[in-house]
Design an enzyme around this catalytic site. Structure first.
Site, PDB file in Angstrom:
ATOM      1  N   CYS A  18       0.832  -1.205   0.000  1.00  0.00           N
ATOM      2  CA  CYS A  18       0.000   0.000   0.000  1.00  0.00           C
ATOM      3  C   CYS A  18       0.863   1.250   0.000  1.00  0.00           C
ATOM      4  CB  CYS A  18      -0.969   0.005   1.166  1.00  0.00           C
ATOM      5  SG  CYS A  18      -0.164   0.122   2.752  1.00  0.00           S
ATOM      6  N   ASP A  72       3.081   2.503   2.474  1.00  0.00           N
ATOM      7  CA  ASP A  72       3.633   3.089   3.683  1.00  0.00           C
ATOM      8  C   ASP A  72       3.864   2.045   4.770  1.00  0.00           C
ATOM      9  OD1 ASP A  72       3.609   5.760   2.746  1.00  0.00           O
ATOM     10  OD2 ASP A  72       1.449   5.818   3.058  1.00  0.00           O
ATOM     11  N   CYS A 115       5.577   8.017   1.692  1.00  0.00           N
ATOM     12  CA  CYS A 115       5.523   9.305   1.006  1.00  0.00           C
ATOM     13  C   CYS A 115       5.765  10.449   1.982  1.00  0.00           C
ATOM     14  CB  CYS A 115       4.164   9.467   0.341  1.00  0.00           C
ATOM     15  SG  CYS A 115       2.814   9.541   1.505  1.00  0.00           S
ATOM     16  N   CYS A 143      -4.265   6.253   3.837  1.00  0.00           N
ATOM     17  CA  CYS A 143      -3.121   5.372   3.625  1.00  0.00           C
ATOM     18  C   CYS A 143      -1.901   5.822   4.399  1.00  0.00           C
ATOM     19  CB  CYS A 143      -2.805   5.264   2.142  1.00  0.00           C
ATOM     20  SG  CYS A 143      -2.205   6.793   1.464  1.00  0.00           S
TER      21      CYS A 143
END
Lengths: 395, 140
Positions: free
Chosen positions: B35, B37, B60, B104
């Site tokens: 996904c 992370d 991110c 997320c």
């Protein structure tokens, strides 16, 4: 601050000569090409000149060129239009697993409309095996679409070989040449395809103009109904300034291609060689040799693409990534996954795409700023510390 | 680039409390690379308070900023106070997160909570162990 634009795969800058050519059509020469008066004549002549320039870029005939709004529209038009025009013959289409979404999603839309779809796989370099295309063909196959080169990893596909196969079977072959037309020599007779998409903003033309070349005699159903612009194949008043810009960009690309390719490939080759030499655990993605000149794509292990983009941006460097976090859909690049890379590695995707304005100093700047960025993110990464512990434990 | 707030950018560019704690009292790990992370939180507890909080994050800009913010919010709090840090509070402290990033990347509070749970379950084991010791002694 040093500013380095290395995202030419997303869009190229507009050449000054292209902009100059466009300006009159944003000003006094505003006419509608369909009109029967002097304003219309000026606009129509401009569009037809552009058609000639685009036809010459790919070795096609002028009446085979349909102007569109973009590479995406060209691909939508090709996939849906070519399939729908032949649906009485069959309802099976074949595309590769690494096509641009404008091809892939158009093919999925055809599936919703009752067509059957076969996705042809690629190898670890992103190359389609022509034999897989051959095996996928059925009696009811009406269309094959394989891209000329992949926009993310730069791999060139064996279109000539695939064209031989589709010709033998009498199946229409489309190629998405958005990443190649205007960048490397693209000749429709040499490739042997039946339809080809291109877009001007990939070779220093403006956004808002693309083209689809469709071989004479190949039937296509229009996506846009209305007037009889573009020989009745694409209704709507033409985007004259953008089309003029596309034409001018095509003319300049053809005239200057060898010099451009040499310049771009030289810079790209240095990055492709030096980056993995200076940073550990870097995977070069795409084919080692058979790739478009401007593409240097990597996966940097143990870290994620968006955070790299942000730190590169803070150093004035503009690039792109196929990581899940950078995509609005939050999915890792379907191209990298189709090439067999794990999600973990695909998350570290980074694409540097060179253009004619780049210099050696740009490459040196990237080579200077990248190692500390990678080091900084790896020091933060739980994946990296696990890897280090595991490798120490192994000794 | 997603539209990140100045606060997110600050925590991304200058993340607080990055690292690991040697012999931590609790560890919490959430997410997976699919996904996008992954976060690991380490805590040191003294007198029922988070004496130290450190993290490592793969992800991110938002994921890194979230981790940094959570570590800052949690440090010095009692375990009960820290356990009340929610993704919503973290996003508020960061002056907002882009919509697609909220779910997320906003895993920091969850990772911290896991570290606290880890600490508490270890404490129970230790307490339980001591109890067993005592019973054994008594029986003897």
């Amino acid at each position: 601050m040093i500013k380095v634009y290395l995202d030419n795969a997303s869009t190229t800058p507009i050449l000054p000569a292209v902009k100059e050519a466009m300006l009159p059509y944003l000003g006094e020469d505003f006419g509608n090409p369909s009109c029967i008066h002097s304003w219309g004549d000026v606009a129509r002549e401009a569009v037809e000149t552009a058609r000639e320039q685009v036809a010459q870029l790919i070795g096609g005939n002028i009446e085979e060129i349909v102007f569109t709004s973009s590479g995406t529209e060209s691909n939508n038009f090709a996939i849906k239009g070519l399939a729908l025009a032949q649906q009485n013959k069959g309802k099976h289409v074949v595309v590769s697993a690494i096509e641009h979404f404008s091809v892939l999603h158009s093919a999925k839309t055809l599936e919703k409309w009752g067509f059957e779809l076969t996705l042809v796989p690629v190898d670890k370099y992103g190359v389609v095996d022509p034999d897989d295309v051959r095996k996928s063909l059925r009696k009811d196959t009406v269309l094959v679409s394989i891209m000329h080169a992949n926009n993310e990893v730069g791999t060139l596909e064996p279109i000539r070989e695939i064209a031989r196969i589709t010709r033998e079977h009498g199946v229409v072959l489309h190629t998405d040449a958005v990443a190649t037309a205007g960048t490397v020599p693209v000749d429709i007779k040499d490739l042997g395809v039946d339809a080809l998409s291109l877009a001007g903003n990939q070779f220093y033309g403006p956004k808002g103009a693309g083209a689809l070349w469709v071989k004479r005699g190949v039937r296509i159903m229009p996506l846009l109904d209305g007037g009889v612009q573009e020989g009745g194949r694409r209704a709507g008043t033409e985007n004259v300034p953008a089309i003029v810009g596309l034409g001018k960009a095509a003319e300049l690309a053809k005239a200057d291609m060898t010099r451009r390719t040499e310049h771009i490939a030289r810079l790209r080759d240095r990055l492709l060689k030096e980056l993995p030499a200076r940073i550990e655990h870097v995977v070069v993605t795409g084919h080692p040799q058979d790739r478009i000149p401007g593409n240097a794509s990597f996966c940097i292990e143990f870290i994620e693409g968006e955070s790299m983009l942000m730190l590169l941006n803070s150093q004035g460097v503009a690039v792109t990534s196929g990581s899940a976090c950078t995509s609005r859909a939050l999915l890792a690049s379907h191209v990298l996954i189709a090439m067999g890379l794990s999600h973990e590695i695909a998350q570290g995707s980074l694409l540097f795409s060179f253009g004619i304005d780049n210099t050696s100093a740009d490459v040196e700047h990237v080579l200077e700023v990248m190692p500390p960025i990678v080091e900084r993110l790896r020091q933060m990464s739980p994946l990296y510390s696990k890897f280090i512990k595991a490798s120490k434990g192994g000794k | 680039m997603p539209a990140y707030s100045a606060k997110v950018m600050d925590h991304f560019m200058n993340p607080r409390n990055v690292g690991e704690i040697e012999n931590p009292d609790g560890v919490g790990e959430v997410g997976n690379p699919v996904c996008g992370d992954m976060m690991t939180f380490y805590i040191k507890v003294q007198d029922n308070r988070l004496e130290d909080v450190k993290f490592k994050t793969f992800g991110c800009g938002a994921a890194i900023a979230v981790s940094s913010m959570v570590s800052e919010m949690a440090k010095g709090k009692t375990l009960d106070e820290a356990a009340r840090i929610t993704p919503k509070l973290v996003a508020e402290e960061l002056e907002g997160l882009p919509k697609q990033k909220f779910h997320c990347s906003n895993l920091g509070a969850q990772a911290l909570n896991k570290a606290i749970e880890d600490y508490r379950s270890k404490q129970k084991k230790v307490a339980g162990g001591k109890e067993n010791e005592r019973q054994k002694t008594r029986r003897r």
